[in-house]
Design a protein around this motif. Structure first.
Motif, PDB file in Angstrom:
ATOM      1  N   THR A  23      14.000   2.559   5.455  1.00  0.00           N
ATOM      2  CA  THR A  23      13.508   3.151   4.216  1.00  0.00           C
ATOM      3  C   THR A  23      12.163   3.815   4.477  1.00  0.00           C
ATOM      4  OG1 THR A  23      14.609   1.426   2.932  1.00  0.00           O
ATOM      5  CG2 THR A  23      12.886   2.676   1.812  1.00  0.00           C
ATOM      6  N   LYS A  24      12.041   5.078   4.036  1.00  0.00           N
ATOM      7  CA  LYS A  24      10.787   5.799   4.228  1.00  0.00           C
ATOM      8  C   LYS A  24       9.739   5.253   3.269  1.00  0.00           C
ATOM      9  CE  LYS A  24       8.608  10.353   3.828  1.00  0.00           C
ATOM     10  NZ  LYS A  24       7.724  10.190   4.982  1.00  0.00           N
ATOM     11  N   THR A  25       8.558   5.049   3.771  1.00  0.00           N
ATOM     12  CA  THR A  25       7.437   4.657   2.924  1.00  0.00           C
ATOM     13  C   THR A  25       6.570   5.879   2.682  1.00  0.00           C
ATOM     14  OG1 THR A  25       7.429   2.400   3.803  1.00  0.00           O
ATOM     15  CG2 THR A  25       5.432   3.144   2.689  1.00  0.00           C
ATOM     16  N   TYR A  52       9.580   2.904  -7.278  1.00  0.00           N
ATOM     17  CA  TYR A  52       8.641   2.867  -6.150  1.00  0.00           C
ATOM     18  C   TYR A  52       7.817   1.586  -6.205  1.00  0.00           C
ATOM     19  CZ  TYR A  52       9.891   7.795  -6.034  1.00  0.00           C
ATOM     20  OH  TYR A  52      10.588   8.968  -5.985  1.00  0.00           O
ATOM     21  N   GLN A  56       6.320  -1.343  -0.218  1.00  0.00           N
ATOM     22  CA  GLN A  56       7.708  -1.329   0.252  1.00  0.00           C
ATOM     23  C   GLN A  56       8.165   0.095   0.562  1.00  0.00           C
ATOM     24  OE1 GLN A  56      10.446  -3.602  -2.152  1.00  0.00           O
ATOM     25  NE2 GLN A  56       9.027  -5.315  -2.377  1.00  0.00           N
ATOM     26  N   ASN A  57       8.291   0.911  -0.479  1.00  0.00           N
ATOM     27  CA  ASN A  57       8.696   2.301  -0.223  1.00  0.00           C
ATOM     28  C   ASN A  57       7.617   3.307  -0.616  1.00  0.00           C
ATOM     29  OD1 ASN A  57       8.938   1.901  -2.948  1.00  0.00           O
ATOM     30  ND2 ASN A  57      10.961   2.826  -3.142  1.00  0.00           N
ATOM     31  N   ILE A  58       6.450   2.793  -1.015  1.00  0.00           N
ATOM     32  CA  ILE A  58       5.335   3.681  -1.323  1.00  0.00           C
ATOM     33  C   ILE A  58       4.026   2.968  -1.026  1.00  0.00           C
ATOM     34  CG2 ILE A  58       4.955   3.016  -3.762  1.00  0.00           C
ATOM     35  CD1 ILE A  58       4.749   6.070  -4.349  1.00  0.00           C
TER      36      ILE A  58
END
Length: 317
Positions: A23-25, A52, A56-58
């Motif tokens: 997963t892209k952060t 978001y 985690q992802n941001i």
């Protein structure tokens, strides 16, 4: 059927496990000329509701300049070096720092003071045309509405002080001055850049025999301290944003600031999903509310006309 054939058919039918993509952060930097306030929590919550999760992802990193223009420029340059995914710029000074530094990184602006086209930030509201979009309040007529409310609330009012941050765009002042002339009021401008200048600004307003005060909001203002000083100097005070009234000012008329931060979060979401700022029309607030703080009115020994109370969207009591 031969046993080896059965085994081949069985294994051939098993699903092939796809390699799991990490997963892209996304990395966001928020440029703010002031100090931490409740709006940052609202912005994060709005992003969380959009899926978001911080860490985690941001990754949202706040950069508070606490009144320093040089620091704003340094933070903007740092965001470019970090190659962040989006810069969120609060106020015209932060937007200018961000647009001067970042030519390709998407910028979401939240500006409470300036016309984005006249300021040269964008080409048009419908098609911004560059790497900047966002929410711009730019509604100078709101200062006139605040003065009108003061005149209705305070019998015999003649002089009103206007508190502003000199670092901000002065565009709201001409509208306030024009409204004052039409209402038969005399305006006196007092200035403060931060808490260490509040007391002198209020003292100047009182010395000028002003019977009320209007605050032009700034990201660098501490609304609770301003409300305390307004009570101390017994100055009925109005502003644009309801959260100033919630902090103890007498009244306000304008958009909900927390709602504007939620609007900014929707821009970030669209950009992270692939939209380009140049294609995202600039928004302005669509809903306004009048809020009156009756507790403050009682402290000031001021009776608010019933006609005004009936028109209020909210009464704090």
């Amino acid at each position: 059927m031969h046993l080896g054939t059965v085994a081949f058919v069985f294994f051939a039918r098993l699903p092939v496990a796809e390699p799991q993509q990490p997963t892209k952060t996304f990395r966001i930097v928020e440029l703010n000329p002031g100090a931490p306030q409740e709006q940052q929590r609202v912005f994060r919550q709005a992003l969380r509701e959009l899926g978001y999760v911080q860490g985690q992802n941001i990754l949202i990193e706040d950069r508070f300049a606490t009144g320093s223009e040089d620091r704003l420029r340094e933070y903007a340059a740092e965001a470019v070096r970090l190659k962040v995914d989006v810069i969120v710029a609060i106020s015209s000074s932060a937007i200018r720092a961000a647009t001067n530094a970042a030519k390709t990184i998407p910028i979401v602006g939240l500006d409470l003071e300036s016309d984005p086209v006249a300021s040269g930030f964008i080409a048009s509201l419908a098609r911004p045309g560059g790497n900047l979009t966002g929410v711009f309040v730019d509604l100078p007529e709101l200062t006139g509405k605040g003065l009108d409310l003061l005149k209705q609330a305070i019998p015999g009012i003649a002089r009103v002080a206007v508190l502003r941050d000199p670092a901000l765009n002065p565009a709201l002042l001409p509208a306030a001055e024009a409204a004052a002339r039409s209402l038969g009021l005399v305006l006196e401008v007092v200035e403060a850049r931060g808490p260490n200048e509040y007391e002198s600004a209020f003292s100047a307003a009182v010395r000028g025999r002003n019977t009320a005060l209007m605050i032009i909001p700034s990201p660098r203002f501490d609304r609770k301290l301003l409300a305390e000083l307004a009570a101390k100097h017994r100055l009925p005070t109005t502003s644009i944003f309801p959260h100033y009234t919630e902090a103890g000012l007498l009244m306000s008329y304008g958009p909900n600031l927390y709602g504007l931060f939620s609007q900014a979060a929707t821009y970030v979401d669209k950009i992270l999903k692939g939209a380009k700022p140049e294609d995202l029309p600039v928004q302005r607030p669509a809903r306004f509310e009048m809020v009156i703080n009756l507790k403050t009115a009682r402290v000031l020994r001021l009776t608010i006309p019933q006609s005004l109370l009936l028109r209020a969207d909210r009464v704090i009591d």
